[in-house]
Enzyme design. Structure first.
Site, PDB file in Angstrom:
ATOM      1  N   ASP A  65     -44.608   0.425   4.160  1.00  0.00           N
ATOM      2  CA  ASP A  65     -44.268  -0.793   3.921  1.00  0.00           C
ATOM      3  C   ASP A  65     -43.960  -1.235   2.732  1.00  0.00           C
ATOM      4  O   ASP A  65     -44.539  -2.550   2.213  1.00  0.00           O
ATOM      5  CB  ASP A  65     -45.417  -1.525   4.980  1.00  0.00           C
ATOM      6  N   HIS A 108     -54.598  -6.281   7.396  1.00  0.00           N
ATOM      7  CA  HIS A 108     -54.786  -4.809   7.762  1.00  0.00           C
ATOM      8  C   HIS A 108     -54.939  -3.671   6.694  1.00  0.00           C
ATOM      9  O   HIS A 108     -54.899  -3.963   5.402  1.00  0.00           O
ATOM     10  CB  HIS A 108     -53.173  -4.587   8.537  1.00  0.00           C
ATOM     11  N   ARG A 203     -51.797 -14.267  -4.276  1.00  0.00           N
ATOM     12  CA  ARG A 203     -51.000 -14.625  -3.169  1.00  0.00           C
ATOM     13  C   ARG A 203     -51.311 -14.051  -1.801  1.00  0.00           C
ATOM     14  O   ARG A 203     -51.507 -12.740  -1.764  1.00  0.00           O
ATOM     15  CB  ARG A 203     -49.317 -14.230  -3.485  1.00  0.00           C
ATOM     16  N   ASP A 205     -51.295 -12.787   1.635  1.00  0.00           N
ATOM     17  CA  ASP A 205     -50.317 -12.303   2.590  1.00  0.00           C
ATOM     18  C   ASP A 205     -50.581 -12.489   3.852  1.00  0.00           C
ATOM     19  O   ASP A 205     -51.805 -12.422   4.474  1.00  0.00           O
ATOM     20  CB  ASP A 205     -50.067 -10.831   2.353  1.00  0.00           C
ATOM     21  N   GLU A 212     -56.456 -14.335  12.334  1.00  0.00           N
ATOM     22  CA  GLU A 212     -56.167 -14.201  13.672  1.00  0.00           C
ATOM     23  C   GLU A 212     -57.381 -13.321  14.257  1.00  0.00           C
ATOM     24  O   GLU A 212     -58.016 -12.198  13.882  1.00  0.00           O
ATOM     25  CB  GLU A 212     -55.064 -13.347  14.179  1.00  0.00           C
ATOM     26  N   GLU A 247     -48.889 -17.475   2.218  1.00  0.00           N
ATOM     27  CA  GLU A 247     -47.863 -17.264   2.982  1.00  0.00           C
ATOM     28  C   GLU A 247     -48.361 -17.762   4.413  1.00  0.00           C
ATOM     29  O   GLU A 247     -48.798 -17.136   5.281  1.00  0.00           O
ATOM     30  CB  GLU A 247     -47.471 -16.134   2.964  1.00  0.00           C
ATOM     31  N   HIS A 314     -39.278 -11.873  -1.543  1.00  0.00           N
ATOM     32  CA  HIS A 314     -39.121 -10.592  -1.361  1.00  0.00           C
ATOM     33  C   HIS A 314     -38.904 -10.052  -0.037  1.00  0.00           C
ATOM     34  O   HIS A 314     -38.731  -8.815   0.058  1.00  0.00           O
ATOM     35  CB  HIS A 314     -40.321  -9.800  -2.200  1.00  0.00           C
ATOM     36  N   ASP A 315     -39.001 -10.884   0.978  1.00  0.00           N
ATOM     37  CA  ASP A 315     -38.872 -10.351   2.119  1.00  0.00           C
ATOM     38  C   ASP A 315     -37.608 -10.960   2.923  1.00  0.00           C
ATOM     39  O   ASP A 315     -36.491 -11.276   2.050  1.00  0.00           O
ATOM     40  CB  ASP A 315     -39.993 -11.283   3.105  1.00  0.00           C
TER      41      ASP A 315
END
Length: 556
Positions: A65, A108, A203, A205, A212, A247, A314-315
């Site tokens: 990723d 993650h 930053r 992510d 969650e 984000e 960047h996404d």
């Protein structure tokens, strides 16, 4: 408050620049960008006026990723250099007046991370409860995956122990269980380590995913926002003036919760995804209404909190907060081909190609970006108008090598093209047409214009600190707004249509003793006794005007 406060809360009028070391500058000729190359380009960023450098993940990775699948939170990818090379970059950036932040990716790990490898070996592993498991077959969760073209469930079976593990992103990225106090302590140590190395913050992510707890046992886990407050306190104790740039792609009212509400004690800054999506809808319609509505819908923030504004990141360029009909309008205008779209909800293009390379429109959009209340964030290559590679897979379309010269590989690397992270852009936005070297000494280049915007932004603290007001007038194609702070007031106008417009405004508290001084071009405009003024705008025109009173001491 006075001007000296801007050095304490530096993020409120910073200029942030995001780059991926891997695609920025290769100094040893192996085809991969590195910290040594970035160090050689720090002066380019200083000359541009950047005050905060944001590094995308530079940690060891399994490369599933683009660096966000991390195998060692404390390491540096050896392809990019060493800890020593990173420290040299941070030190050099600090010397040139730039702080450095980096991605904190802790929702993650990579499946190849030692924690997960241990957890997958045995249910008795000390790292088993670092992750979220279930023993019964999961229900259909295809509607919950982040990448619907790659995954069809947020649960994957680990055959070694016969249980399923949770992953909101790729199956190669198992989710950490933040309800586990050991995981929370480890995250705090990760932050502390990099702050000690010299970073000025992070930053963060995918913050909502990071907090969650669905699927986890929970136990005595505190309210998730209490944990975010705890991380902000860690940051404050370690740095005093560090930043957490989050984000959080949620509606405004939910974003307010992640700021810490009225207390402002959670995330320091958040990206304004709602405003960004409204911008593209406004551009598609040549109507300023969507932008004005989004700006006026922003909730009031704690004085220490701030919005981060952006045109491109960047996404994917996500359009998920627009209605289906609005999204189709933007697709039709800027991404009519299916290959230009991604996940059915966004675009994988850069701004200049979307605007057919029209320099008037490109400059108008960046002028608007820097005039909006908030802190502007640039993605590498925006300063020269780079394009995208639609032949690249997914989000890699906008992550092409930086274009420094018109020479081989755009000056990014001396290696064979096959060794690069991806092809250099071809066609009308290729390095022979778009590069730093050609634009550096051209006073009419986009790079020179961006330098001017950044200088004027930094000289106008009201844009990062002040109150904001949309100004009424009869031209729907034009956004006119006023930012005020301390003794400063700035009026900005942007015309989203190709035809010229004359915009009448009434400025409260102004009379013939005031004038409007242009900041992006020579000239000024008088104001009438009752505060009225008429301002001329070219097609796709833009103006920044400082309100100058009879006793004003601001430099123009």
């Amino acid at each position: 408050m006075n001007i000296t406060a801007t050095s304490d809360l530096w993020w409120k009028n910073a200029v942030v620049y995001c780059l991926d070391v891997e695609t920025y500058m290769d100094w040893n000729g192996d085809g991969t960008g590195d910290f040594a190359g970035l160090a050689q380009r720090i002066d380019h960023l200083a000359d541009l006026g950047i005050t905060c450098l944001w590094l995308m993940p530079f940690y060891p990775t399994a490369e599933r990723d683009d660096g966000y699948d991390i195998t060692d939170f404390y390491g540096v990818d050896p392809r990019l250099g060493t800890h020593g090379d990173l420290v040299e970059v941070i030190r050099t950036a600090n010397d040139r007046g730039m702080r450095v932040i980096a991605d904190l990716v802790v929702n993650h790990t990579s499946r190849k991370h030692p924690w997960f490898r241990s957890a997958e070996q045995s249910k008795d592993s000390p790292f088993r409860d670092f992750y979220v498991w279930r023993s019964d077959p999961p229900p259909d969760t295809s509607d919950q995956v982040v990448f619907p073209d790659q995954e069809d469930s947020i649960w994957t079976l680990s055959e070694k122990t016969g249980e399923w593990y949770l992953h909101k992103f790729y199956k190669e990225q198992p989710d950490l269980d933040v309800t586990n106090p050991r995981v929370r302590d480890e995250i705090a140590k990760i932050m502390g380590f990099w702050l000690q190395v010299g970073l000025s913050g992070f930053r963060v992510d995918a913050v909502p995913f990071f907090l969650e707890t669905v699927g986890a046992d929970g136990g005595a886990f505190p309210e998730p926002h209490d944990y975010l407050r705890a991380l902000r306190k860690v940051l404050g104790r370690r740095t005093g003036d560090g930043v957490l740039l989050g984000e959080v792609n949620l509606p405004f009212d939910q974003q307010l919760e992640f700021f810490g509400g009225a207390d402002g004690d959670e995330l320091t800054m958040q990206f304004d995804f709602n405003g960004m999506q409204a911008l593209y809808l406004a551009l598609a319609r040549s109507d300023a209404g969507p932008i004005a509505a989004a700006l006026e819908a922003r909730p009031a923030l704690h004085p220490d909190s701030q919005w981060a504004t952006f045109v491109r990141n960047h996404d994917e360029l996500t359009l998920d907060k627009l209605s289906d009909e609005e999204r189709e309008e933007v697709f039709a205008a800027f991404g009519p081909e299916e290959r230009m779209q991604v996940y059915g909800r966004g675009l994988r293009r850069r701004l200049p190609p979307m605007l057919d390379g029209d320099p008037r429109r490109v400059r108008m959009v960046y002028s608007l970006l820097f005039s909006l209340p908030g802190t502007p964030v640039l993605f590498y290559g925006e300063e020269i108008g780079m394009g995208e590679d639609l032949d690249a897979e997914g989000r890699h379309a906008v992550r092409t090598p930086m274009q420094w010269t018109s020479g081989r590989n755009g000056g990014f690397s001396s290696a064979e093209p096959r060794k690069l992270p991806g092809p250099v852009v071809s066609g009308g936005f290729a390095p022979e047409y778009v590069n730093v070297a050609d634009q550096r000494n051209d006073p009419d280049s986009l790079l020179s214009f961006m330098r001017l915007l950044i200088r004027r932004y930094r000289e106008s603290p009201e844009l990062g600190w002040g109150g904001f007001q949309v100004l009424e007038h009869p031209c729907p194609e034009v956004l006119a707004h006023l930012c005020t702070w301390d003794d400063g007031a700035l009026v900005a106008l942007h015309n989203l249509c190709p035809e010229p417009r004359t915009v009448p405004l009434t400025l409260e508290g102004c009379d013939s003793g005031h004038r409007l001084a242009d900041l992006l071009q020579p000239g000024s405009t008088p104001v009438s006794d009752d505060g009225r003024v008429e301002l001329q705008l070219d097609g796709y025109g833009y103006r920044w005007l400082r309100v100058v009173g009879p006793d004003s001491r601001r430099l123009l």
